[in-house]
Write a protein that holds these residues in place. Structure first.
Motif, PDB file in Angstrom:
ATOM      1  N   MET A   1      -1.807  -9.423  -3.594  1.00 17.76           N
ATOM      2  CA  MET A   1      -1.118  -8.700  -4.903  1.00 17.76           C
ATOM      3  C   MET A   1       0.173  -8.031  -4.013  1.00 17.76           C
ATOM      4  O   MET A   1      -0.129  -7.197  -3.213  1.00 17.76           O
ATOM      5  N   TYR A   2       1.203  -8.051  -4.761  1.00 15.81           N
ATOM      6  CA  TYR A   2       2.342  -7.462  -4.246  1.00 15.81           C
ATOM      7  C   TYR A   2       3.151  -6.686  -5.433  1.00 15.81           C
ATOM      8  O   TYR A   2       3.247  -7.268  -6.547  1.00 15.81           O
ATOM      9  N   MET A   3       3.476  -5.442  -5.381  1.00 11.84           N
ATOM     10  CA  MET A   3       4.286  -5.049  -6.375  1.00 11.84           C
ATOM     11  C   MET A   3       5.621  -4.116  -5.561  1.00 11.84           C
ATOM     12  O   MET A   3       5.268  -3.322  -4.210  1.00 11.84           O
TER      13      MET A   3
ATOM     14  N   THR B   1       3.067 -11.624  -7.402  1.00 11.13           N
ATOM     15  CA  THR B   1       4.283 -10.634  -7.412  1.00 11.13           C
ATOM     16  C   THR B   1       4.702  -9.704  -8.622  1.00 11.13           C
ATOM     17  O   THR B   1       4.943 -10.604  -9.473  1.00 11.13           O
TER      18      THR B   1
ATOM     19  N   VAL C   1       7.410   1.554 -11.086  1.00 15.79           N
ATOM     20  CA  VAL C   1       6.939   0.423  -9.937  1.00 15.79           C
ATOM     21  C   VAL C   1       7.020   1.098  -8.626  1.00 15.79           C
ATOM     22  O   VAL C   1       8.090   2.051  -8.089  1.00 15.79           O
TER      23      VAL C   1
ATOM     24  N   LEU D   1       3.420  -1.601  -3.162  1.00 18.88           N
ATOM     25  CA  LEU D   1       1.991  -1.651  -2.990  1.00 18.88           C
ATOM     26  C   LEU D   1       1.641  -3.070  -2.643  1.00 18.88           C
ATOM     27  O   LEU D   1       2.193  -4.119  -3.419  1.00 18.88           O
TER      28      LEU D   1
ATOM     29  N   TYR E   1      -3.295  -2.248 -10.517  1.00 17.60           N
ATOM     30  CA  TYR E   1      -2.534  -3.589 -10.546  1.00 17.60           C
ATOM     31  C   TYR E   1      -2.652  -4.677 -11.476  1.00 17.60           C
ATOM     32  O   TYR E   1      -1.877  -4.914 -12.356  1.00 17.60           O
ATOM     33  N   GLU E   2      -4.126  -4.856 -11.657  1.00 14.74           N
ATOM     34  CA  GLU E   2      -4.597  -5.860 -12.797  1.00 14.74           C
ATOM     35  C   GLU E   2      -4.127  -5.254 -14.203  1.00 14.74           C
ATOM     36  O   GLU E   2      -3.647  -6.050 -14.741  1.00 14.74           O
TER      37      GLU E   2
ATOM     38  N   TRP F   1      -0.602  -5.915 -14.491  1.00 15.44           N
ATOM     39  CA  TRP F   1      -0.221  -7.277 -14.278  1.00 15.44           C
ATOM     40  C   TRP F   1      -0.557  -8.097 -15.840  1.00 15.44           C
ATOM     41  O   TRP F   1       0.512  -8.907 -16.376  1.00 15.44           O
TER      42      TRP F   1
END
Length: 306
Positions: free
Chosen positions: A131-133, A158, A191, A194, A231-232, A235
């Protein structure tokens, strides 16, 4: 039969059933009928669950039960993920026993090259999930390496800032990698940098105001779990890089789709022709990749459109 097994309280179920029977009731009428002056709090909870829309329309039973089942499955999966962190603890204990030194669960990596090197080391094993942010869509790491990992089965996502869409180069880059399997979504929320590998190791910028300060590598299971949940959540609220925002009419069509049983009734409520209503529905189904209207309602809920 009760919805308690799907995580719905008795009070929430009582209110949901009421609006299911009374599709045109307002909040004041419902509060009086149910003898609940503080009904707004329960209604807010039902909206969060996806059982009632913003206009107090109860979600169709088939859609509602499916949402609750999927929610419970996701909760169970998160619990199973938490249990798997026991193996991370075992690895740390074994390393401490072997070396006679403590293992740092949170470690500061002071510079950019060191962060890249450490992240590559973590990814060198058998990465399954990444997972990328970040604010921009472009990668600073080797695109060739990422391409090989994707080909080997890496699940990569991403999340980047909507502000990056102002730059055509960013848009092209995001679309290219989205097509290659690194799924890209755009968010309007704040953002930060992360990265999370296999839901067990996270990297965050050490100083939000100073990129030169390096990053923190986090292995502490509780902290990583929180970051995964953050994150989820972002997303699920974000949109795919090629998605355009819904128009007000499309919002109304989606709500009508969940509220009315026939196209005639939905079209009358929106004051448009049945032909126009069906054209809107067909367009929305194409955008969502749904084969049926039932699927369209579920997918729209997943994207935060309902």
């Amino acid at each position: 039969m009760s919805l308690a097994g799907l995580g719905v309280t008795a009070e929430q179920e009582r209110v949901y059933r009421y609006f299911l029977r009374r599709p045109h009731a307002d909040l004041a009428t419902a509060a009086a009928d149910l003898d609940r002056p503080g009904l707004s709090a329960t209604v807010a909870e039902l909206r969060t669950l996806g059982l009632i829309s913003g206009s107090l329309v109860a979600t169709k039973p088939a859609v509602a039960v499916d949402l609750l089942v999927r929610r419970r499955v996701e909760q169970t999966q998160r619990q199973l993920t938490e249990l798997t962190t026991a193996w991370d603890v075992l690895t740390e204990l074994a390393e401490e026993h072997r070396s006679g030194k403590g293992v740092h669960l949170v470690e500061h990596i002071p510079d950019g090259p060191g962060v890249t090197q450490r992240m590559n080391a973590v990814m060198a094993g058998a990465p399954e999930d990444f997972m990328y942010m970040k604010p921009l869509a472009t990668y600073s790491s080797s695109s060739g390496r990422l391409h090989k990992l994707l080909a080997a089965g890496l699940r990569c996502r991403t999340l980047f800032s909507a502000q990056a869409l102002r730059d055509p180069r960013q848009v092209r880059h995001a679309r290219l990698w989205h097509a290659r399997g690194d799924l890209h979504r755009v968010t309007s929320e704040p953002v930060r940098h992360l990265a999370i590998v296999n839901r067990s190791v996270a990297f965050v910028q050490a100083d939000p105001a100073g990129p030169e300060a390096g990053a923190l590598q986090i292995r502490q299971p509780g902290l990583v779990a929180v970051l995964v949940d953050v994150y989820e959540g972002m997303w699920s609220r974000a949109r795919d890089v090629d998605d355009r925002p819904l128009s007000p009419v499309e919002h109304q069509v989606l709500e009508a789709l969940t509220r009315y049983d026939t196209d005639d009734a939905a079209a009358r409520a929106l004051n448009i022709s049945v032909r126009k209503f069906r054209a809107h529905v067909a367009d929305l189904m194409a955008r969502l990749g749904a084969r049926t209207r039932f699927q369209a309602a579920l997918y729209a809920k997943d994207r935060g459109w309902l």
